[in-house]
Design an enzyme around this catalytic site. Structure first.
Site, PDB file in Angstrom:
ATOM      1  N   HIS A   1       0.827  -1.206   0.000  1.00 52.21           N
ATOM      2  CA  HIS A   1       0.000   0.000   0.000  1.00 52.21           C
ATOM      3  C   HIS A   1       0.865   1.262   0.000  1.00 52.21           C
ATOM      4  O   HIS A   1       0.580   2.228  -0.727  1.00 52.21           O
ATOM      5  CB  HIS A   1      -0.929  -0.030   1.218  1.00 52.21           C
ATOM      6  CG  HIS A   1      -1.767   1.193   1.361  1.00 52.21           C
ATOM      7  ND1 HIS A   1      -1.645   2.066   2.416  1.00 52.21           N
ATOM      8  CD2 HIS A   1      -2.745   1.722   0.575  1.00 52.21           C
ATOM      9  CE1 HIS A   1      -2.500   3.054   2.279  1.00 52.21           C
ATOM     10  NE2 HIS A   1      -3.181   2.872   1.173  1.00 52.21           N
TER      11      HIS A   1
ATOM     12  N   GLU B   1      -4.345   7.870   7.300  1.00 50.41           N
ATOM     13  CA  GLU B   1      -5.350   6.967   6.727  1.00 50.41           C
ATOM     14  C   GLU B   1      -5.646   5.814   7.685  1.00 50.41           C
ATOM     15  O   GLU B   1      -6.801   5.421   7.874  1.00 50.41           O
ATOM     16  CB  GLU B   1      -4.848   6.440   5.379  1.00 50.41           C
ATOM     17  CG  GLU B   1      -5.861   5.647   4.600  1.00 50.41           C
ATOM     18  CD  GLU B   1      -5.339   5.198   3.247  1.00 50.41           C
ATOM     19  OE1 GLU B   1      -6.092   4.509   2.524  1.00 50.41           O
ATOM     20  OE2 GLU B   1      -4.182   5.517   2.902  1.00 50.41           O
TER      21      GLU B   1
ATOM     22  N   GLU C   1       2.237   1.800  -3.422  1.00 46.72           N
ATOM     23  CA  GLU C   1       1.214   2.373  -4.302  1.00 46.72           C
ATOM     24  C   GLU C   1       1.179   3.890  -4.156  1.00 46.72           C
ATOM     25  O   GLU C   1       1.112   4.627  -5.153  1.00 46.72           O
ATOM     26  CB  GLU C   1      -0.143   1.761  -3.964  1.00 46.72           C
ATOM     27  CG  GLU C   1      -1.317   2.422  -4.675  1.00 46.72           C
ATOM     28  CD  GLU C   1      -2.505   2.622  -3.744  1.00 46.72           C
ATOM     29  OE1 GLU C   1      -3.040   3.747  -3.710  1.00 46.72           O
ATOM     30  OE2 GLU C   1      -2.887   1.662  -3.051  1.00 46.72           O
ATOM     31  N   HIS C   2       1.234   4.371  -2.917  1.00 44.28           N
ATOM     32  CA  HIS C   2       1.252   5.817  -2.682  1.00 44.28           C
ATOM     33  C   HIS C   2       2.508   6.462  -3.275  1.00 44.28           C
ATOM     34  O   HIS C   2       2.439   7.513  -3.920  1.00 44.28           O
ATOM     35  CB  HIS C   2       1.216   6.102  -1.177  1.00 44.28           C
ATOM     36  CG  HIS C   2      -0.161   6.095  -0.592  1.00 44.28           C
ATOM     37  ND1 HIS C   2      -0.734   7.200  -0.024  1.00 44.28           N
ATOM     38  CD2 HIS C   2      -1.083   5.095  -0.483  1.00 44.28           C
ATOM     39  CE1 HIS C   2      -1.946   6.902   0.420  1.00 44.28           C
ATOM     40  NE2 HIS C   2      -2.177   5.620   0.161  1.00 44.28           N
TER      41      HIS C   2
END
Length: 418
Positions: A47, A127, A50-51
């Site tokens: 994740h 997040e 991905e950022h």
């Protein structure tokens, strides 16, 4: 046939779906790697990667990436799942080469700038904090970990804060080098697209990738059990689930029909009995989470402290009824809902692109709509009753979050399902 698929010499699969009436193109790269491919000490790296792909390359700054796409009215996004990660864009047809170049650039040439990494770690931590503060989100993480304990498939997609805080640039580079390889990638496009032109651009844009395949993920090992957490909330959030089927199982579409019939809409059994007749909940539904080698059948409900004692026995009673009594008209209604959803999604180039990529990753080929519809049509009442008896016979997974003082204990709940 609007779909064309070919494998380039480097191992990358290119798939396109031409939509004659479209004026746009949706395209993206789907990588067959996600949370279940992470070691425990690097949970959340997929994740975070991905950022970071959007935070600058050797040719573009983070601002350049955003500006170039938005300057032509397009948009660029990404997501991380348990089994794959996607980077995708939607643009006008004439801007397809630009969008493809940007996607190829962020997948092959990220700089992982130290300052950008520090900032993006903070964003991901925000997040994670937001998810922890959202009970109807975080309950799914607890449910997943209870179903699949001590394995990658059970860990949160966002990762854990203490791990994210310590992930370094070299870890990101190493993970990308090991897993972002042509045999695990599908480059897909749908809309006003010419396959040969797209494939030719792809050959040049992705020539920097190495062709070796990465290792397979550990097999799914369902365990079940319970998770309980007391929080000062207005509602109790509940998840009840069972070991189920993966995408590749012949009964996968039957399971989808069963879920739709049981809790897939306003006419479903759960909605009618629990919300409409009894007023015990605002939200209740069932769902299927499928993977390559297994899956979960789950039921979510949010209810008040005073209603929870009545709710659980009613849900268990409705589960028991499924293996004894399923009527033909409700089966046909559920099948119609699934078929309509599939056919309506064909009107979106983004959905067609996503479906094409996911099918190629999972099945190794695109699935014709007629084939999917035929499998749904073949589902009958007898098979659904057999499937219900099989799925709900296993050890349940149960998660409860909120004012849980009136939630009955796990053993009593499990006994209701015997």
């Amino acid at each position: 046939m609007t779909i064309q698929v070919e494998k380039l010499s480097g191992g990358l699969t290119v798939a396109t779906d031409r939509v004659e009436q479209a004026e746009t193109v949706s395209l993206g790269a789907w990588v067959g790697v996600g949370t279940r491919h992470e070691p425990a000490e690097a949970n959340g790296i997929a994740h975070l990667l991905e950022h970071m792909a959007f935070k600058g390359t050797e040719r573009r700054s983070a601002l350049d990436i955003a500006v170039e796409i938005e300057a032509v009215g397009g948009h660029l996004n990404a997501y991380t799942g348990r089994e794959n990660t996607a980077f995708y864009a939607k643009v006008l047809a004439e801007d397809m080469p630009l969008a493809l170049d940007v996607v190829a650039d962020i997948l092959q040439n990220p700089t992982f700038d130290a300052e950008e990494l520090s900032r993006e770690r903070a964003v991901v931590l925000q997040e994670i904090g937001q998810t922890n503060d959202t009970p109807d989100d975080i309950i799914f993480d607890h449910f997943q970990e209870t179903a699949y304990p001590d394995q990658a498939l059970g860990r949160p997609v966002l990762g854990r804060a203490e791990i994210i805080s310590g992930l370094a640039r070299d870890s990101l580079r190493g993970y990308m080098a090991r897993h972002y390889r042509p045999p695990e990638m599908i480059l897909a496009a749908a809309g006003k697209i010419d396959h040969e032109a797209f494939a030719d651009l792809a050959r040049r844009a992705f020539e920097g990738l190495t062709a070796e395949a990465s290792g397979a993920a550990e097999p799914a090992r369902y365990a079940g059990g319970e998770y309980r957490e007391t929080r000062d909330l207005e509602q109790v959030h509940l998840l009840l689930g069972f070991d189920a089927l993966g995408y590749l199982d012949p009964d996968y579409y039957a399971l989808m029909v069963l879920s739709c019939l049981f809790g897939g809409g306003m006419s479903s059994r759960l909605f009618q009995e629990i919300r409409e007749k009894r007023g015990l909940v605002y939200s209740v539904y069932s769902f299927v989470s499928a993977y390559r080698d297994g899956g979960l059948f789950g039921i979510y409900a949010g209810t008040g402290d005073s209603e929870v004692a009545e709710l659980i026995p009613v849900v268990c009673d409705e589960i028991a009824k499924l293996s004894r009594d399923i009527a033909g008209p409700e089966v046909e209604r559920a099948k119609a809902q699934l078929k309509a959803g599939i056919l309506m999604s064909r009107e979106s180039s983004a959905a067609r692109c996503e479906q094409l990529a996911q099918q190629q990753l999972t099945f190794g080929r695109p699935l014709p709509v007629a084939e999917i519809v035929a499998k749904i049509e073949a589902v009958d009442t007898v098979r659904l009753q057999q499937l219900a008896g099989s799925v709900f016979r296993g050890r349940p997974t149960f998660a409860a979050l909120g004012p849980i003082g009136r939630v009955e204990d796990y053993d009593r709940l499990a006994a209701r399902l015997d």
